[in-house]
Design a protein around this motif. Structure first.
Motif, PDB file in Angstrom:
ATOM      1  N   ASP A   1     -12.983   2.861  13.770  1.00  0.00           N
ATOM      2  CA  ASP A   1     -13.968   2.684  15.038  1.00  0.00           C
ATOM      3  C   ASP A   1     -13.553   3.870  16.048  1.00  0.00           C
ATOM      4  N   GLY A   2     -14.278   4.511  16.856  1.00  0.00           N
ATOM      5  CA  GLY A   2     -13.884   5.176  17.945  1.00  0.00           C
ATOM      6  C   GLY A   2     -13.386   4.483  19.098  1.00  0.00           C
ATOM      7  N   GLY A   3     -12.284   5.193  19.853  1.00  0.00           N
ATOM      8  CA  GLY A   3     -11.789   4.613  21.065  1.00  0.00           C
ATOM      9  C   GLY A   3     -10.862   5.442  21.594  1.00  0.00           C
ATOM     10  N   ILE A   4     -10.199   4.737  22.522  1.00  0.00           N
ATOM     11  CA  ILE A   4      -9.160   5.475  23.173  1.00  0.00           C
ATOM     12  C   ILE A   4      -7.670   4.497  22.967  1.00  0.00           C
ATOM     13  N   THR A   5      -6.713   5.219  22.725  1.00  0.00           N
ATOM     14  CA  THR A   5      -5.531   4.656  22.611  1.00  0.00           C
ATOM     15  C   THR A   5      -4.500   5.102  23.661  1.00  0.00           C
ATOM     16  N   GLN A   6      -4.187   4.139  24.416  1.00  0.00           N
ATOM     17  CA  GLN A   6      -2.843   4.167  25.276  1.00  0.00           C
ATOM     18  C   GLN A   6      -1.556   3.665  24.579  1.00  0.00           C
ATOM     19  N   SER A   7      -0.405   4.343  24.792  1.00  0.00           N
ATOM     20  CA  SER A   7       0.729   3.827  24.363  1.00  0.00           C
ATOM     21  C   SER A   7       1.906   4.092  25.249  1.00  0.00           C
ATOM     22  N   PRO A   8       2.914   3.473  25.315  1.00  0.00           N
ATOM     23  CA  PRO A   8       3.178   2.110  24.809  1.00  0.00           C
ATOM     24  C   PRO A   8       2.287   1.243  25.970  1.00  0.00           C
ATOM     25  N   LYS A   9       1.914   0.025  25.633  1.00  0.00           N
ATOM     26  CA  LYS A   9       1.354  -1.100  26.436  1.00  0.00           C
ATOM     27  C   LYS A   9       2.240  -1.453  27.768  1.00  0.00           C
ATOM     28  N   TYR A  10       3.760  -1.493  27.412  1.00  0.00           N
ATOM     29  CA  TYR A  10       4.630  -1.733  28.646  1.00  0.00           C
ATOM     30  C   TYR A  10       5.393  -0.594  28.487  1.00  0.00           C
ATOM     31  N   LEU A  11       6.085  -0.130  29.540  1.00  0.00           N
ATOM     32  CA  LEU A  11       7.031   0.895  29.601  1.00  0.00           C
ATOM     33  C   LEU A  11       7.742   0.581  31.034  1.00  0.00           C
ATOM     34  N   PHE A  12       9.398   0.549  30.671  1.00  0.00           N
ATOM     35  CA  PHE A  12      10.402   0.446  31.644  1.00  0.00           C
ATOM     36  C   PHE A  12      11.249   1.756  31.809  1.00  0.00           C
ATOM     37  N   ARG A  13      11.318   2.339  32.993  1.00  0.00           N
ATOM     38  CA  ARG A  13      12.393   3.232  33.248  1.00  0.00           C
ATOM     39  C   ARG A  13      12.907   3.061  34.455  1.00  0.00           C
ATOM     40  N   LYS A  14      14.044   3.854  34.629  1.00  0.00           N
ATOM     41  CA  LYS A  14      15.175   3.747  35.851  1.00  0.00           C
ATOM     42  C   LYS A  14      14.638   4.622  36.603  1.00  0.00           C
ATOM     43  N   GLU A  15      14.740   4.469  37.844  1.00  0.00           N
ATOM     44  CA  GLU A  15      14.371   5.316  38.936  1.00  0.00           C
ATOM     45  C   GLU A  15      15.078   6.777  38.699  1.00  0.00           C
ATOM     46  N   GLY A  16      14.298   7.891  39.078  1.00  0.00           N
ATOM     47  CA  GLY A  16      14.683   9.095  38.907  1.00  0.00           C
ATOM     48  C   GLY A  16      14.587   9.742  37.692  1.00  0.00           C
ATOM     49  N   GLN A  17      13.760   9.013  36.626  1.00  0.00           N
ATOM     50  CA  GLN A  17      13.794   9.345  35.287  1.00  0.00           C
ATOM     51  C   GLN A  17      11.897   9.837  35.288  1.00  0.00           C
ATOM     52  N   ASN A  18      11.593  10.875  34.537  1.00  0.00           N
ATOM     53  CA  ASN A  18      10.437  11.315  34.510  1.00  0.00           C
ATOM     54  C   ASN A  18       9.905  10.294  33.154  1.00  0.00           C
ATOM     55  N   VAL A  19       8.773   9.948  33.089  1.00  0.00           N
ATOM     56  CA  VAL A  19       8.044   9.261  31.938  1.00  0.00           C
ATOM     57  C   VAL A  19       6.923   9.780  31.487  1.00  0.00           C
ATOM     58  N   THR A  20       6.353   9.855  30.304  1.00  0.00           N
ATOM     59  CA  THR A  20       5.096  10.265  29.885  1.00  0.00           C
ATOM     60  C   THR A  20       4.550   9.209  29.106  1.00  0.00           C
ATOM     61  N   LEU A  21       3.244   8.852  29.512  1.00  0.00           N
ATOM     62  CA  LEU A  21       2.235   8.112  28.857  1.00  0.00           C
ATOM     63  C   LEU A  21       1.098   8.792  28.218  1.00  0.00           C
ATOM     64  N   SER A  22       1.149   8.157  26.954  1.00  0.00           N
ATOM     65  CA  SER A  22      -0.051   8.989  25.940  1.00  0.00           C
ATOM     66  C   SER A  22      -1.291   8.423  25.907  1.00  0.00           C
TER      67      SER A  22
END
Lengths: 114, 116
Positions: A1-22
């Motif tokens: 089935d077609g759709g949109i996938t976002q990962s991860p569902k939950y993401l934790f990071r420390k302040e000052g770090q870059n983070v990429t959402l898919s």
């Protein structure tokens, strides 16, 4: 089935770090979007892209960056310059030429920065 | 710039009753599209109903219908025979019909509680 996938569902990071959402879609949609959702503020547009290798800032682009190297993918990077990054992030897509087409959404990523 | 306003942060309705959620928008355009989305506790955004501004007839989808008043720039959602599963956040959204414009603008949402 077609759709949109976002990962991860939950993401934790420390302040000052870059983070990429898919965000990946297999709907063959031209346009893709990133929204941020905070309590009481609805959905606010961060960035959107109409075609590959092109994207535009939304209303709250400061502290965020995106790329659109492939039609299917539109990753969002939350940089250390974003003052309040903790939020729920939604990716969406739509067919470019169908003005009455609704946005199709992924299931979202909850980012927590401490 | 276009704006969308949902003035009711929270609404309650008794099961099986009818409730109306309000939405107003501001635009100088004549061609546009309006949407209502539902966001249940799972946080998945689900399209409820859509309306083309050029259509005078109000859209309906089963128990969901809209009251579209173009001159008043109002787009309210009526839910009939409310069910427990209707409990969710509801967002109103606007999209311009102008060529080259691809932004969807959302309101701040209305939380609907359904009382058993």
């Amino acid at each position: 089935d077609g759709g949109i996938t976002q990962s991860p569902k939950y993401l934790f990071r420390k302040e000052g770090q870059n983070v990429t959402l898919s965000c990946e879609q297999n709907l063959n949609h031209d346009a893709m979007y990133w929204y941020r959702q905070d309590p009481g503020q609805g959905l606010r547009l961060i960035y959107y892209s109409q075609i590959v290798n092109d994207f535009q800032k939304g209303d709250i682009a400061e502290g965020y960056s995106v790329s659109r190297e492939k039609k299917e993918s539109f990753p969002l990077t939350v940089t250390s310059a974003q003052k309040n990054p903790t939020a729920f992030y939604l990716c969406a897509s739509s067919p470019q030429r169908s003005y009455n087409s609704p946005l199709h959404f992924g299931n979202g990523t909850r980012l927590t920065v401490t | 710039a276009q704006t969308v306003t949902q003035s009711q942060p929270e609404m309650s309705v008794q099961e099986a009753e009818t409730v109306t959620l309000s939405c107003t928008y501001d635009t100088s355009e004549s061609d546009y599209y309006l949407f209502w989305y539902k966001q249940p506790p799972s946080r998945q955004m689900i399209l409820v109903i859509r309306q083309e501004a050029y259509k005078q007839q109000n859209a309906t989808e089963n128990r969901f219908s809209v009251n579209f008043q173009k001159a008043a720039k109002s787009f309210s959602l009526k839910i009939s025979d409310s069910q427990l599963g209707d409990a969710a956040m509801y967002f109103c959204a606007y999209r311009s019909g102008n060529s080259g414009t691809y932004k969807y603008i959302f309101g701040t949402g209305t939380r609907l509680k359904v009382l058993a």
